[in-house]
Design a protein around this motif. Structure first.
Motif, PDB file in Angstrom:
ATOM      1  N   ALA A 180      10.799  22.912  12.984  1.00  0.00           N
ATOM      2  CA  ALA A 180      10.232  24.092  12.168  1.00  0.00           C
ATOM      3  C   ALA A 180      11.126  24.525  11.019  1.00  0.00           C
ATOM      4  CB  ALA A 180      10.181  25.174  13.299  1.00  0.00           C
ATOM      5  N   ASP A 181      12.283  24.550  11.016  1.00  0.00           N
ATOM      6  CA  ASP A 181      13.190  24.886   9.940  1.00  0.00           C
ATOM      7  C   ASP A 181      13.565  23.841   8.922  1.00  0.00           C
ATOM      8  OD1 ASP A 181      13.162  27.529  10.895  1.00  0.00           O
ATOM      9  OD2 ASP A 181      15.066  27.194  12.178  1.00  0.00           O
ATOM     10  N   SER A 182      12.884  22.697   8.976  1.00  0.00           N
ATOM     11  CA  SER A 182      13.326  21.295   8.240  1.00  0.00           C
ATOM     12  C   SER A 182      12.364  21.409   7.295  1.00  0.00           C
ATOM     13  CB  SER A 182      13.229  20.313   9.076  1.00  0.00           C
ATOM     14  OG  SER A 182      13.435  18.965   8.399  1.00  0.00           O
ATOM     15  N   THR A 183      12.808  21.231   6.031  1.00  0.00           N
ATOM     16  CA  THR A 183      12.096  21.016   4.967  1.00  0.00           C
ATOM     17  C   THR A 183      11.519  19.579   4.689  1.00  0.00           C
ATOM     18  OG1 THR A 183      14.079  20.366   3.495  1.00  0.00           O
ATOM     19  CG2 THR A 183      13.395  22.724   3.370  1.00  0.00           C
ATOM     20  N   LEU A 184      12.055  18.682   5.440  1.00  0.00           N
ATOM     21  CA  LEU A 184      11.860  17.292   5.580  1.00  0.00           C
ATOM     22  C   LEU A 184      10.361  17.177   6.363  1.00  0.00           C
ATOM     23  CD1 LEU A 184      15.186  15.367   5.851  1.00  0.00           C
ATOM     24  CD2 LEU A 184      13.762  15.877   3.646  1.00  0.00           C
ATOM     25  N   PHE A 185      10.238  17.998   7.431  1.00  0.00           N
ATOM     26  CA  PHE A 185       8.871  17.732   8.240  1.00  0.00           C
ATOM     27  C   PHE A 185       7.706  17.875   7.537  1.00  0.00           C
ATOM     28  CE2 PHE A 185       6.707  19.500  12.141  1.00  0.00           C
ATOM     29  CZ  PHE A 185       6.471  18.135  12.586  1.00  0.00           C
ATOM     30  N   ARG A 204       0.640  -1.242  -0.001  1.00  0.00           N
ATOM     31  CA  ARG A 204       0.156  -0.103  -0.080  1.00  0.00           C
ATOM     32  C   ARG A 204       0.978   1.195   0.070  1.00  0.00           C
ATOM     33  NH1 ARG A 204      -4.691  -0.960   4.208  1.00  0.00           N
ATOM     34  NH2 ARG A 204      -5.095   1.180   3.642  1.00  0.00           N
ATOM     35  N   ASP A 205       2.342   1.274   0.175  1.00  0.00           N
ATOM     36  CA  ASP A 205       3.104   2.224   0.058  1.00  0.00           C
ATOM     37  C   ASP A 205       2.793   3.204   1.216  1.00  0.00           C
ATOM     38  OD1 ASP A 205       5.575   3.133  -0.951  1.00  0.00           O
ATOM     39  OD2 ASP A 205       4.344   4.609  -2.416  1.00  0.00           O
ATOM     40  N   GLU A 206       2.689   2.508   2.410  1.00  0.00           N
ATOM     41  CA  GLU A 206       2.287   3.360   3.533  1.00  0.00           C
ATOM     42  C   GLU A 206       3.322   3.095   4.760  1.00  0.00           C
ATOM     43  OE1 GLU A 206      -2.351   4.356   2.722  1.00  0.00           O
ATOM     44  OE2 GLU A 206      -1.953   2.452   3.719  1.00  0.00           O
ATOM     45  N   LEU A 207       3.114   3.964   5.862  1.00  0.00           N
ATOM     46  CA  LEU A 207       3.951   3.474   7.120  1.00  0.00           C
ATOM     47  C   LEU A 207       2.750   3.550   8.161  1.00  0.00           C
ATOM     48  CD1 LEU A 207       6.750   5.966   7.200  1.00  0.00           C
ATOM     49  CD2 LEU A 207       6.994   3.518   6.786  1.00  0.00           C
ATOM     50  N   LEU A 251       0.944  15.903   8.732  1.00  0.00           N
ATOM     51  CA  LEU A 251       0.955  14.519   9.304  1.00  0.00           C
ATOM     52  C   LEU A 251       1.250  14.436  10.662  1.00  0.00           C
ATOM     53  CD1 LEU A 251       3.186  12.735   6.367  1.00  0.00           C
ATOM     54  CD2 LEU A 251       0.807  13.052   6.510  1.00  0.00           C
ATOM     55  N   ALA A 252       2.072  15.660  11.380  1.00  0.00           N
ATOM     56  CA  ALA A 252       2.258  15.421  12.750  1.00  0.00           C
ATOM     57  C   ALA A 252       0.825  15.955  13.546  1.00  0.00           C
ATOM     58  CB  ALA A 252       3.443  16.411  13.297  1.00  0.00           C
ATOM     59  N   GLU A 253       0.392  16.851  12.888  1.00  0.00           N
ATOM     60  CA  GLU A 253      -0.912  17.425  13.668  1.00  0.00           C
ATOM     61  C   GLU A 253      -2.081  16.288  13.477  1.00  0.00           C
ATOM     62  OE1 GLU A 253      -1.689  20.576  10.838  1.00  0.00           O
ATOM     63  OE2 GLU A 253      -0.530  22.043  12.242  1.00  0.00           O
ATOM     64  N   ARG A 254      -2.066  15.190  12.560  1.00  0.00           N
ATOM     65  CA  ARG A 254      -2.903  14.183  12.784  1.00  0.00           C
ATOM     66  C   ARG A 254      -2.655  13.225  13.670  1.00  0.00           C
ATOM     67  NH1 ARG A 254      -2.604  11.423   6.698  1.00  0.00           N
ATOM     68  NH2 ARG A 254      -4.032   9.660   8.193  1.00  0.00           N
ATOM     69  N   THR A 255      -1.492  13.131  14.490  1.00  0.00           N
ATOM     70  CA  THR A 255      -1.411  12.513  15.498  1.00  0.00           C
ATOM     71  C   THR A 255      -1.591  13.145  16.591  1.00  0.00           C
ATOM     72  OG1 THR A 255       1.228  13.189  15.936  1.00  0.00           O
ATOM     73  CG2 THR A 255       0.833  11.562  14.254  1.00  0.00           C
ATOM     74  N   THR A 289      -2.652   3.507  12.708  1.00  0.00           N
ATOM     75  CA  THR A 289      -2.911   4.661  11.851  1.00  0.00           C
ATOM     76  C   THR A 289      -1.698   4.728  10.729  1.00  0.00           C
ATOM     77  OG1 THR A 289      -3.489   5.758  13.669  1.00  0.00           O
ATOM     78  CG2 THR A 289      -2.694   7.149  11.977  1.00  0.00           C
ATOM     79  N   ARG A 290      -2.170   4.993   9.437  1.00  0.00           N
ATOM     80  CA  ARG A 290      -1.339   4.952   8.284  1.00  0.00           C
ATOM     81  C   ARG A 290      -1.135   6.235   7.738  1.00  0.00           C
ATOM     82  NH1 ARG A 290      -1.121   0.347   5.328  1.00  0.00           N
ATOM     83  NH2 ARG A 290      -1.981  -1.695   6.604  1.00  0.00           N
ATOM     84  N   PHE A 291       0.225   6.240   7.212  1.00  0.00           N
ATOM     85  CA  PHE A 291       0.690   7.673   6.515  1.00  0.00           C
ATOM     86  C   PHE A 291       1.246   7.423   5.305  1.00  0.00           C
ATOM     87  CE2 PHE A 291       0.533   8.829  11.234  1.00  0.00           C
ATOM     88  CZ  PHE A 291      -0.129  10.182  11.126  1.00  0.00           C
ATOM     89  N   PRO A 292       1.321   8.359   4.298  1.00  0.00           N
ATOM     90  CA  PRO A 292       2.401   8.109   3.034  1.00  0.00           C
ATOM     91  C   PRO A 292       3.739   7.856   3.516  1.00  0.00           C
ATOM     92  CG  PRO A 292       0.755  10.043   3.002  1.00  0.00           C
ATOM     93  CD  PRO A 292       0.695   9.641   4.262  1.00  0.00           C
ATOM     94  N   ALA A 293       3.926   6.756   2.555  1.00  0.00           N
ATOM     95  CA  ALA A 293       5.420   6.140   2.949  1.00  0.00           C
ATOM     96  C   ALA A 293       6.374   7.161   2.580  1.00  0.00           C
ATOM     97  CB  ALA A 293       5.481   4.689   2.321  1.00  0.00           C
ATOM     98  N   HIS A 294       6.314   8.010   1.897  1.00  0.00           N
ATOM     99  CA  HIS A 294       7.524   8.872   1.466  1.00  0.00           C
ATOM    100  C   HIS A 294       7.634  10.330   1.862  1.00  0.00           C
ATOM    101  CE1 HIS A 294       8.755   5.105  -0.663  1.00  0.00           C
ATOM    102  NE2 HIS A 294       7.688   4.997  -1.069  1.00  0.00           N
ATOM    103  N   ARG A 295       6.674  10.650   2.715  1.00  0.00           N
ATOM    104  CA  ARG A 295       6.686  12.041   3.095  1.00  0.00           C
ATOM    105  C   ARG A 295       7.151  11.900   4.749  1.00  0.00           C
ATOM    106  NH1 ARG A 295       1.538  14.907   3.515  1.00  0.00           N
ATOM    107  NH2 ARG A 295       3.115  16.510   3.792  1.00  0.00           N
ATOM    108  N   GLY A 296       7.695  13.285   5.334  1.00  0.00           N
ATOM    109  CA  GLY A 296       8.223  13.497   6.512  1.00  0.00           C
ATOM    110  C   GLY A 296       9.456  12.847   6.723  1.00  0.00           C
ATOM    111  N   ILE A 297       9.800  13.091   8.023  1.00  0.00           N
ATOM    112  CA  ILE A 297      11.165  12.637   8.458  1.00  0.00           C
ATOM    113  C   ILE A 297      11.228  11.000   8.481  1.00  0.00           C
ATOM    114  CG2 ILE A 297      12.792  12.324  10.341  1.00  0.00           C
ATOM    115  CD1 ILE A 297      12.501  15.135   9.417  1.00  0.00           C
ATOM    116  N   ALA A 298      10.264  10.364   8.684  1.00  0.00           N
ATOM    117  CA  ALA A 298      10.200   8.833   8.688  1.00  0.00           C
ATOM    118  C   ALA A 298      10.279   8.622   7.004  1.00  0.00           C
ATOM    119  CB  ALA A 298       8.868   8.339   9.221  1.00  0.00           C
TER     120      ALA A 298
END
Length: 220
Positions: free
Chosen positions: A98-103, A54-57, A107-111, A73-82
């Motif tokens: 707050a200064d990271s382009t990867l973050f 499903r290409d998810e974490l 998705l964090a708000e959903r947790t 709970t599932r999230f897209p596999a290729h977004r965020g730090i994870a």
């Protein structure tokens, strides 16, 4: 189901019957995140499983913030730090999210918990990335030390053993579901054999050998 798929399903079912530690693996994962959270003085620790189909974490274990509701709970596999860790296979520490382009803040708000910092490492088994372990808002003294990142990677190794067991167990259950009652009977016989005391197992195997000879004769 063709003969090749049928054989593959049977192998998975037999393998699962011989080694289906399920609950023990889940307890090991829970223990890993609890200890990691304590060692790093973190607000939360979690292990994701990388669901390739499903290409998810997927959250498989959580300690601390979100532990009451995040499992599954599932999230897209290729977004965020994870997601970055899954893609690169590298551990990472980010001190100021707050200064990271990867973050991925959405998705964090959903947790229901938005951290300021994250440490994350790939969960690997035999060179295959099975998921990600992360700690949220670890103690400041843990965020810049290479030794601490190595320690998190060691925790990831333990998580890899448990995730591998869970993946194998679930594959076996799917094989049993596809194979029907005949695979369930086969798996049941194997489980009984595996549970026999050593002094009785030889007799059980002789019975299996006799059955094998009869079935071979029927197949001719």
């Amino acid at each position: 189901m063709d003969q090749s798929a049928d054989s593959t399903a049977m192998i998975a079912a037999v393998s699962g019957a011989l080694a289906d530690p399920g609950p023990d693996d889940r307890e090991l994962l829970a223990s890993v995140v609890r200890v990691a959270r304590s060692i790093f003085g973190a607000a939360a620790s979690s292990v994701f499983l990388f669901d390739r189909e499903r290409d998810e974490l997927v959250f498989e274990a959580v300690s601390g913030e979100g532990e009451e509701f995040l499992i599954g709970t599932r999230f897209p596999a290729h977004r965020g730090i994870a997601g970055w860790v899954v893609d690169t296979g590298e551990p990472v520490t980010v001190d100021d999210l707050a200064d990271s382009t990867l973050f991925a803040q959405d998705l964090a708000e959903r947790t229901h918990y938005v951290p300021d910092s994250i440490m994350a490492a790939p969960v690997v088994h035999r060179d295959e990335i099975l998921g990600v372990i992360q700690v949220l808002d670890p103690h400041p003294q843990c965020r810049s030390s290479i030794a601490d990142l190595d320690l998190l990677t060691a925790f990831a190794g333990q998580a890899g053993l448990a995730l591998h067991g869970l993946v194998r167990s679930r594959a076996a259950r799917r094989a049993l579901a596809l194979g029907g009652a005949e695979f369930e009977r086969l798996a049941g016989i194997i489980q009984v054999l595996a549970a026999l005391p050593e002094d009785r197992r030889a007799g059980g195997l002789r019975l299996v050998d006799s059955l094998h000879e009869v079935l071979t004769g029927m197949a001719r």
